[in-house]
Design a protein around this motif. Structure first.
Motif, mmCIF file in Angstrom:
data_model
loop_
_atom_site.group_PDB
_atom_site.id
_atom_site.type_symbol
_atom_site.label_atom_id
_atom_site.label_comp_id
_atom_site.label_asym_id
_atom_site.label_seq_id
_atom_site.Cartn_x
_atom_site.Cartn_y
_atom_site.Cartn_z
ATOM 1 N N THR A 32 -55.061 15.631 -36.681
ATOM 2 C CA THR A 32 -54.433 15.452 -35.383
ATOM 3 C C THR A 32 -55.358 14.712 -34.422
ATOM 4 O OG1 THR A 32 -53.179 16.602 -33.681
ATOM 5 C CG2 THR A 32 -55.247 17.622 -34.386
ATOM 6 N N VAL A 33 -54.858 14.515 -33.209
ATOM 7 C CA VAL A 33 -55.628 13.799 -32.200
ATOM 8 C C VAL A 33 -56.813 14.651 -31.753
ATOM 9 C CG1 VAL A 33 -55.543 12.714 -29.927
ATOM 10 C CG2 VAL A 33 -53.545 12.625 -31.433
ATOM 11 N N MET A 34 -57.967 14.032 -31.699
ATOM 12 C CA MET A 34 -59.161 14.667 -31.161
ATOM 13 C C MET A 34 -59.609 13.890 -29.935
ATOM 14 S SD MET A 34 -60.167 17.326 -32.982
ATOM 15 C CE MET A 34 -61.941 17.515 -32.731
ATOM 16 N N ALA A 49 -61.605 10.512 -23.495
ATOM 17 C CA ALA A 49 -61.164 9.588 -24.545
ATOM 18 C C ALA A 49 -60.507 10.381 -25.658
ATOM 19 C CB ALA A 49 -62.336 8.784 -25.099
ATOM 20 N N SER A 50 -59.546 9.768 -26.329
ATOM 21 C CA SER A 50 -58.896 10.425 -27.456
ATOM 22 C C SER A 50 -58.699 9.434 -28.587
ATOM 23 C CB SER A 50 -57.546 11.014 -27.031
ATOM 24 O OG SER A 50 -56.662 9.982 -26.640
ATOM 25 N N ILE A 57 -55.360 4.509 -32.991
ATOM 26 C CA ILE A 57 -55.026 4.441 -31.572
ATOM 27 C C ILE A 57 -56.062 5.230 -30.783
ATOM 28 C CG2 ILE A 57 -53.353 5.001 -29.793
ATOM 29 C CD1 ILE A 57 -51.163 4.732 -31.892
ATOM 30 N N THR A 58 -56.600 4.603 -29.763
ATOM 31 C CA THR A 58 -57.533 5.271 -28.862
ATOM 32 C C THR A 58 -57.053 5.109 -27.434
ATOM 33 O OG1 THR A 58 -58.894 3.264 -28.723
ATOM 34 C CG2 THR A 58 -59.523 4.902 -30.380
ATOM 35 N N HIS A 97 -62.650 18.377 -28.651
ATOM 36 C CA HIS A 97 -61.680 19.329 -29.209
ATOM 37 C C HIS A 97 -60.344 18.634 -29.408
ATOM 38 C CE1 HIS A 97 -60.586 23.298 -30.480
ATOM 39 N NE2 HIS A 97 -61.742 23.774 -30.032
ATOM 40 N N LEU A 98 -59.343 19.447 -29.727
ATOM 41 C CA LEU A 98 -58.008 18.922 -29.953
ATOM 42 C C LEU A 98 -57.429 18.376 -28.646
ATOM 43 C CD1 LEU A 98 -56.583 21.921 -32.030
ATOM 44 C CD2 LEU A 98 -57.572 19.807 -32.914
#
Length: 120
Positions: A32-34, A49-50, A57-58, A97-98
């Motif tokens: 998943t996205v972090m 930032a993710s 994808i950022t 984290h998530l």
């Protein structure tokens, strides 16, 4: 459950660079996205930032766009944040984290973070 350990912070002069590392455990983190968050004294935690699971994808906070780069290596269960052209306003404790943050209490808890201090 997701567990994280952040490292790489320190004291740096304005204009300097740091590379933060986050070692994570838990299968969901790999899928998943972090993201990297930060919290300065007296301020709310904000997402800096993710990055998606496949790193295609950022997204960045406007104030760090062009200066910070997030990356991840799922083979090493790690997420990184390269920070360049650091400013005093970047001073904060940084956490990974998530994303979104509402998932954090469902799948674990915040780590201790790593302190970044930008000062001359």
């Amino acid at each position: 459950q997701v567990q994280v350990v952040e490292s790489g912070g320190g004291l740096v002069q304005p204009g300097g660079s740091l590379r933060l590392s986050c070692a994570y455990s838990g299968a969901i983190a790999r899928m998943t996205v972090m993201g990297w968050y930060r919290q300065a004294p007296g301020k709310q935690r904000e997402l800096v930032a993710s990055i998606t699971a496949t790193a295609n994808i950022t997204n960045y906070l406007v104030s760090v766009k062009g200066r910070f780069t997030i990356s991840r290596d799922n083979a090493k269960n790690s997420v990184y944040l390269q920070m360049n052209s650091l400013k005093p306003d970047d001073t904060a404790a940084y956490f990974c984290h998530l994303v979104p943050p509402e998932l954090v209490p469902r799948f674990g808890s915040w780590g201790q973070g790593t302190q970044v201090t930008v000062s001359s």
